[in-house]
Design a protein around this motif. Structure first.
Motif, PDB file in Angstrom:
ATOM      1  N   LYS A  26      19.371  -4.815 -33.265  1.00 39.09           N
ATOM      2  CA  LYS A  26      19.251  -4.351 -31.875  1.00 39.09           C
ATOM      3  C   LYS A  26      17.945  -4.853 -31.249  1.00 39.09           C
ATOM      4  CE  LYS A  26      20.676   0.128 -31.207  1.00 39.09           C
ATOM      5  NZ  LYS A  26      20.915   1.517 -31.631  1.00 39.09           N
ATOM      6  N   GLU A  27      16.859  -4.785 -32.039  1.00 39.84           N
ATOM      7  CA  GLU A  27      15.553  -5.260 -31.539  1.00 39.84           C
ATOM      8  C   GLU A  27      15.597  -6.758 -31.246  1.00 39.84           C
ATOM      9  OE1 GLU A  27      12.475  -4.080 -34.313  1.00 39.84           O
ATOM     10  OE2 GLU A  27      13.122  -1.982 -34.136  1.00 39.84           O
TER      11      GLU A  27
ATOM     12  N   SER B 275      18.060  -7.111 -27.853  1.00 43.70           N
ATOM     13  CA  SER B 275      17.705  -6.450 -26.592  1.00 43.70           C
ATOM     14  C   SER B 275      16.874  -7.309 -25.627  1.00 43.70           C
ATOM     15  CB  SER B 275      16.999  -5.128 -26.895  1.00 43.70           C
ATOM     16  OG  SER B 275      16.699  -4.474 -25.688  1.00 43.70           O
TER      17      SER B 275
ATOM     18  N   GLU C 233      22.154  -5.030 -17.306  1.00 48.56           N
ATOM     19  CA  GLU C 233      22.070  -3.728 -18.001  1.00 48.56           C
ATOM     20  C   GLU C 233      23.353  -3.468 -18.793  1.00 48.56           C
ATOM     21  OE1 GLU C 233      19.628  -1.781 -18.690  1.00 48.56           O
ATOM     22  OE2 GLU C 233      18.324  -3.085 -17.540  1.00 48.56           O
TER      23      GLU C 233
ATOM     24  N   ARG D 132      23.109  -5.401 -21.938  1.00 50.85           N
ATOM     25  CA  ARG D 132      22.248  -4.699 -22.898  1.00 50.85           C
ATOM     26  C   ARG D 132      23.024  -3.565 -23.580  1.00 50.85           C
ATOM     27  NH1 ARG D 132      16.800  -4.255 -22.373  1.00 50.85           N
ATOM     28  NH2 ARG D 132      16.804  -4.341 -20.105  1.00 50.85           N
TER      29      ARG D 132
ATOM     30  N   ALA E  73      24.039  -3.142 -27.572  1.00 50.74           N
ATOM     31  CA  ALA E  73      23.641  -1.944 -28.327  1.00 50.74           C
ATOM     32  C   ALA E  73      24.878  -1.265 -28.903  1.00 50.74           C
ATOM     33  CB  ALA E  73      22.870  -0.983 -27.427  1.00 50.74           C
TER      34      ALA E  73
END
Length: 366
Positions: A197-198, A201, A249, A252, A256
């Motif tokens: 995820k890091e 993102s 968004e 993103r 996630a």
């Protein structure tokens, strides 16, 4: 107003003392309520409206403010009348904004008509530039998905080998060591998903920055043709920016959510191992043998499915942005506003009003 415009937003947490109540989340509840209410054919009785919004706000506040229930109650008492009054005002604002945008767009179209070819060319250039810029990002996202999935696969591979090794020990020692082994496997899955995820993102942030740059270039290109109607042009460009930022968004959120799905599909492996350990020692080897065989295969299949799902998100995002620009070109040609144009502005107003209102509510006393 079509309830289709309601999009799930994932708002960033607020810093400081108000972290418990996010104005964006409150605004999302109110906006969702308004759009659903507006899509009903018949008007709802005031009392029913109040009780429904009260219920929805209560759920949100209770889930976010468990530690300060008195504050949640106070906030709820203030919010319900505010939201009900806001709803009445928005019905008028909606019509006013619709007429204003239509008027502005017609004026804009009339001013741009003599330069139609140049405007077309300018937007066409912008579309080509945007496609050229988006292409490396789409590639970058693909390679980040591949690298992240590859790393997680390599991190989990030794667990299959270790499990096969353990099966050679006696049943008692296998049973004793299985639970800590399952815990380590779960920790590895969790850690791997978090680092994935890091890794993914920041792409959404980079794309947002590119969106702003593209709209700024479009503004520079179109401004000379819209000298006396800059407000109308600015309004259209603001709407375009809002749509594009929302798409970033959503990207993103999709990344996630795909990562969380990956966690949900891998976690049962650790759970099944724990369950196998809880049975009798005699048949333990029998229960574990198929798991040891399947572990590697299941990890591989799950990560491959994740790659297939997440890797194309970048290309889809690029296509979405190009479509927005083409829609804008169509609006400037026809002078006709889209159905969502005034709703976006209206939603922006709701968010601003909710944030302003919440900033006036006294914070709970520690």
């Amino acid at each position: 107003w079509g309830s289709g415009v309601v999009l799930a937003l994932i708002p960033p947490p607020l810093a400081g003392a108000r972290a418990d109540v996010n104005p964006d989340e409150v605004a999302s509840v109110i906006w969702k309520y308004f759009t659903e209410l507006g899509s009903n054919a018949k008007d709802t009785v005031d009392q029913l409206q109040q009780s429904e919004i009260s219920k929805q706000l209560n759920t949100l506040l209770q889930s976010n403010l468990q530690s300060v229930s008195a504050y949640a109650e106070d906030l709820q008492e203030r919010l319900v009348p505010f939201a009900t009054e806001l709803q009445a005002r928005l019905a008028q604002d909606s019509q006013r904004l619709k007429e204003q945008i239509q008027r502005e767009l017609q004026q804009l179209q009339a001013k741009l008509a003599p330069y139609a070819d140049e405007v077309h060319q300018q937007i066409g250039t912008n579309i080509r530039q945007l496609q050229a810029k988006m292409s490396p990002y789409a590639e970058e996202l693909r390679s980040r998905v591949d690298r992240g999935a590859g790393e997680l696969q390599r991190a989990l591979e030794p667990y299959a080998a270790e499990l096969r090794e353990r099966l050679r020990d006696n049943a008692q020692s296998v049973q004793a060591s299985l639970s800590p082994y399952a815990d380590r496997l779960q920790q590895q899955i969790d850690g791997g998903v978090e680092s994935l995820k890091e890794r993914l993102s920041p792409v959404a942030d980079e794309l947002k920055a590119q969106v702003e740059q593209s709209v700024a270039e479009l503004r520079r290109g179109l401004s000379p043709y819209a000298q006396e109607v800059q407000d109308g042009l600015n309004r259209q460009l603001e709407s375009l920016t809002a749509q594009m930022e929302r798409a970033a968004e959503e990207l993103r959120a999709r990344l996630a959510s795909s990562s969380e799905e990956l966690r949900a599909q891998l976690s049962p492996l650790a759970r099944e191992l724990r369950e196998a350990a809880s049975g009798d020692a005699e048949s333990l080897q029998q229960r574990l043998a198929p798991l040891a065989q399947q572990l590697e295969q299941r990890v591989g299949q799950t990560l491959e499915a994740f790659r297939q799902q997440a890797a194309p998100f970048g290309e889809a995002f690029g296509k979405q942005l190009v479509q927005r620009l083409e829609e804008m070109r169509g609006k400037l040609d026809s002078g006709t506003a889209g159905v969502e144009d005034h709703l976006e502005l209206l939603e922006k107003e709701v968010r601003e009003k909710v944030a302003a209102f919440l900033s006036t509510v006294p914070l709970p006393q520690d």
